[in-house]
Design a protein around this motif. Structure first.
Motif, mmCIF file in Angstrom:
data_model
loop_
_atom_site.group_PDB
_atom_site.id
_atom_site.type_symbol
_atom_site.label_atom_id
_atom_site.label_comp_id
_atom_site.label_asym_id
_atom_site.label_seq_id
_atom_site.Cartn_x
_atom_site.Cartn_y
_atom_site.Cartn_z
ATOM 1 N N ARG A 1 0.633 -3.061 14.455
ATOM 2 C CA ARG A 1 1.068 -2.767 13.099
ATOM 3 C C ARG A 1 -0.078 -2.952 12.101
ATOM 4 N NH1 ARG A 1 5.849 -6.081 9.881
ATOM 5 N NH2 ARG A 1 5.580 -5.072 7.867
ATOM 6 N N LEU A 2 -0.877 -4.025 12.281
ATOM 7 C CA LEU A 2 -2.021 -4.249 11.409
ATOM 8 C C LEU A 2 -3.047 -3.123 11.535
ATOM 9 C CD1 LEU A 2 -2.698 -8.089 11.790
ATOM 10 C CD2 LEU A 2 -1.962 -6.899 9.734
ATOM 11 N N ARG A 3 -3.297 -2.684 12.782
ATOM 12 C CA ARG A 3 -4.266 -1.608 13.002
ATOM 13 C C ARG A 3 -3.782 -0.304 12.372
ATOM 14 N NH1 ARG A 3 -4.517 -3.958 18.469
ATOM 15 N NH2 ARG A 3 -6.425 -5.208 18.606
ATOM 16 N N ASN A 4 -2.480 -0.064 12.451
ATOM 17 C CA ASN A 4 -1.937 1.145 11.825
ATOM 18 C C ASN A 4 -2.120 1.102 10.305
ATOM 19 O OD1 ASN A 4 -1.135 2.319 14.231
ATOM 20 N ND2 ASN A 4 0.948 1.499 14.147
ATOM 21 N N THR A 5 -1.904 -0.080 9.725
ATOM 22 C CA THR A 5 -2.099 -0.227 8.280
ATOM 23 C C THR A 5 -3.548 0.014 7.895
ATOM 24 O OG1 THR A 5 -0.288 -1.840 8.153
ATOM 25 C CG2 THR A 5 -1.854 -1.805 6.325
ATOM 26 N N THR A 6 -4.474 -0.527 8.715
ATOM 27 C CA THR A 6 -5.901 -0.323 8.454
ATOM 28 C C THR A 6 -6.277 1.144 8.580
ATOM 29 O OG1 THR A 6 -6.396 -2.547 9.286
ATOM 30 C CG2 THR A 6 -8.231 -0.996 9.150
ATOM 31 N N ALA A 7 -5.736 1.814 9.619
ATOM 32 C CA ALA A 7 -6.028 3.239 9.810
ATOM 33 C C ALA A 7 -5.492 4.073 8.647
ATOM 34 C CB ALA A 7 -5.417 3.712 11.126
ATOM 35 N N LYS A 8 -4.315 3.700 8.141
ATOM 36 C CA LYS A 8 -3.733 4.414 7.007
ATOM 37 C C LYS A 8 -4.605 4.247 5.762
ATOM 38 C CE LYS A 8 0.438 4.690 4.139
ATOM 39 N NZ LYS A 8 1.787 4.114 3.887
ATOM 40 N N GLY B 1 -7.802 3.685 5.743
ATOM 41 C CA GLY B 1 -9.011 4.471 5.964
ATOM 42 C C GLY B 1 -8.784 5.953 5.720
ATOM 43 N N PHE B 2 -7.620 6.457 6.153
ATOM 44 C CA PHE B 2 -7.277 7.866 5.933
ATOM 45 C C PHE B 2 -7.145 8.164 4.443
ATOM 46 C CE2 PHE B 2 -4.275 11.294 5.281
ATOM 47 C CZ PHE B 2 -4.734 12.275 6.158
ATOM 48 N N ASN B 3 -6.443 7.285 3.718
ATOM 49 C CA ASN B 3 -6.269 7.487 2.275
ATOM 50 C C ASN B 3 -7.606 7.470 1.546
ATOM 51 O OD1 ASN B 3 -3.483 7.679 2.480
ATOM 52 N ND2 ASN B 3 -3.167 5.486 2.150
ATOM 53 N N GLU B 4 -8.494 6.575 1.992
ATOM 54 C CA GLU B 4 -9.806 6.483 1.351
ATOM 55 C C GLU B 4 -10.617 7.760 1.562
ATOM 56 O OE1 GLU B 4 -13.942 3.931 1.868
ATOM 57 O OE2 GLU B 4 -12.097 3.232 2.820
ATOM 58 N N LYS B 5 -10.493 8.368 2.753
ATOM 59 C CA LYS B 5 -11.320 9.524 3.095
ATOM 60 C C LYS B 5 -10.755 10.835 2.584
ATOM 61 C CE LYS B 5 -13.775 11.525 7.050
ATOM 62 N NZ LYS B 5 -14.014 11.410 8.507
ATOM 63 N N TYR B 6 -9.420 10.964 2.592
ATOM 64 C CA TYR B 6 -8.830 12.273 2.334
ATOM 65 C C TYR B 6 -7.965 12.342 1.075
ATOM 66 C CZ TYR B 6 -10.283 13.262 7.122
ATOM 67 O OH TYR B 6 -11.022 13.440 8.265
ATOM 68 N N SER B 7 -7.886 11.281 0.312
ATOM 69 C CA SER B 7 -7.072 11.317 -0.903
ATOM 70 C C SER B 7 -7.903 10.904 -2.104
ATOM 71 C CB SER B 7 -5.843 10.411 -0.780
ATOM 72 O OG SER B 7 -6.231 9.054 -0.685
ATOM 73 N N THR B 8 -7.442 11.264 -3.277
ATOM 74 C CA THR B 8 -8.120 10.932 -4.534
ATOM 75 C C THR B 8 -7.202 10.068 -5.382
ATOM 76 O OG1 THR B 8 -9.302 13.048 -4.508
ATOM 77 C CG2 THR B 8 -9.213 11.862 -6.608
ATOM 78 N N PRO B 9 -7.674 8.925 -5.867
ATOM 79 C CA PRO B 9 -6.821 8.071 -6.700
ATOM 80 C C PRO B 9 -6.374 8.786 -7.966
ATOM 81 C CG PRO B 9 -8.807 6.910 -5.994
ATOM 82 C CD PRO B 9 -9.001 8.340 -5.635
ATOM 83 N N ILE B 10 -5.217 8.384 -8.474
ATOM 84 C CA ILE B 10 -4.692 8.961 -9.711
ATOM 85 C C ILE B 10 -5.359 8.278 -10.901
ATOM 86 C CG2 ILE B 10 -2.626 9.291 -11.114
ATOM 87 C CD1 ILE B 10 -1.011 9.293 -8.537
ATOM 88 N N PHE B 11 -5.893 9.075 -11.825
ATOM 89 C CA PHE B 11 -6.534 8.535 -13.009
ATOM 90 C C PHE B 11 -5.612 8.682 -14.208
ATOM 91 C CE2 PHE B 11 -10.380 10.348 -10.722
ATOM 92 C CZ PHE B 11 -10.653 9.145 -10.088
ATOM 93 N N LYS B 12 -5.558 7.623 -15.027
ATOM 94 C CA LYS B 12 -4.882 7.723 -16.301
ATOM 95 C C LYS B 12 -5.916 8.144 -17.359
ATOM 96 C CE LYS B 12 -1.327 4.322 -15.151
ATOM 97 N NZ LYS B 12 -0.678 3.053 -15.524
ATOM 98 N N ILE B 13 -5.487 8.304 -18.585
ATOM 99 C CA ILE B 13 -6.352 8.874 -19.611
ATOM 100 C C ILE B 13 -7.545 7.978 -19.939
ATOM 101 C CG2 ILE B 13 -6.446 9.674 -21.999
ATOM 102 C CD1 ILE B 13 -4.922 11.494 -20.105
ATOM 103 N N ALA B 14 -7.321 6.663 -20.056
ATOM 104 C CA ALA B 14 -8.360 5.761 -20.553
ATOM 105 C C ALA B 14 -9.562 5.678 -19.613
ATOM 106 C CB ALA B 14 -7.768 4.370 -20.763
ATOM 107 N N LEU B 15 -10.769 5.883 -20.166
ATOM 108 C CA LEU B 15 -12.029 5.695 -19.450
ATOM 109 C C LEU B 15 -12.053 6.416 -18.096
ATOM 110 C CD1 LEU B 15 -12.529 1.892 -20.217
ATOM 111 C CD2 LEU B 15 -13.435 3.840 -21.474
ATOM 112 N N THR B 16 -11.716 7.700 -18.105
ATOM 113 C CA THR B 16 -11.597 8.477 -16.872
ATOM 114 C C THR B 16 -12.909 8.539 -16.102
ATOM 115 O OG1 THR B 16 -9.860 9.820 -17.867
ATOM 116 C CG2 THR B 16 -10.936 10.713 -15.909
#
Length: 236
Positions: free
Chosen positions: A149-156, A158-173
């Motif tokens: 379960r821990l390894r799956n969380t770590t893999a998830k 890693g996937f989010n870091e590589k293939y997703s973009t964080p959501i930015f709010k307006i301030a200091l974009t």
């Protein structure tokens, strides 16, 4: 220090054990030492029985008051202490304020950590799989499931870091975009909170002194709660 090739840690968190505190002062003399906020809060519960008294003390643990504001709140706590035991305990904690009061730790980097609960949380994590009545031959498969379960969380992560973009709010974009390229996704969430907190500050004035600059900032609507930020070399 042996495992880290004689490099001393920049910051270290402990539960307040006196022998460990002395050893850290002797060996890690340049390290930032912070007491675990959870342990400080628990000790406060044992020594300050009044609920409002306890809430005011815990505010000193978590809230980033200006230093003069902290001193005022602490004076109120001292006056409210009704027993010799409470007064003595508050005196002892005040002497250690540089290692647990948020106002005194704002300029020190702890990577967003304020408790030393990682090992205890790991124990709790394994207890979910090793409940009462588990037979000896069932222990290893249960631990394997917990590790999977821990390894799956770590893999998830890693996937989010590589293939997703964080959501930015307006301030200091732009600042957030730069931070998202440097930090992992999980660490960026902490950094984003700090950036958004800074965006609520308003610029008051700048002071030039000894070849450097000191910017005076304050929270919007709280001009009395000032923040001083130094840029450049200040000689004293």
């Amino acid at each position: 220090m042996t495992s880290m090739k004689d490099n001393k840690p920049i910051s270290i968190l402990t539960d307040g054990d006196e022998a460990m505190h002395k050893a850290i002062d002797d060996v890690f003399d340049i390290s930032n030492h912070r007491l675990c906020s959870w342990h400080v809060s628990r000790n406060a519960c044992n020594n300050l029985k009044d609920d409002e008294f306890l809430r005011n003390f815990q505010a000193c643990i978590w809230e980033p008051f200006a230093l003069d504001e902290f001193e005022k709140k602490w004076e109120v706590l001292r006056e409210r202490a009704s027993t010799p035991k409470q007064k003595e305990w508050l005196k002892m904690m005040y002497a250690k304020r540089d290692s647990w009061v948020e106002s005194c730790l704002r300029e020190k980097n702890f990577g967003g950590m304020c408790t030393a609960q990682r090992m205890k949380s790991m124990n709790k994590y394994l207890k979910d799989y090793l409940r009462k009545g588990v037979k000896l031959f069932e222990c290893i498969p249960a631990i394997d499931r917990a590790m999977l379960r821990l390894r799956n969380t770590t893999a998830k992560d890693g996937f989010n870091e590589k293939y997703s973009t964080p959501i930015f709010k307006i301030a200091l974009t732009k600042l957030k975009q730069q931070a998202s390229l440097i930090y992992t996704h999980r660490c960026f969430v902490l950094i984003r909170h700090e950036i958004e907190s800074c965006s609520a500050l308003t610029y008051d004035k700048v002071m030039y002194n000894f070849g450097g600059r000191v910017y005076v900032l304050s929270k919007y609507g709280e001009s009395h709660n000032m923040v001083f930020t130094t840029v450049g070399k200040i000689c004293g």
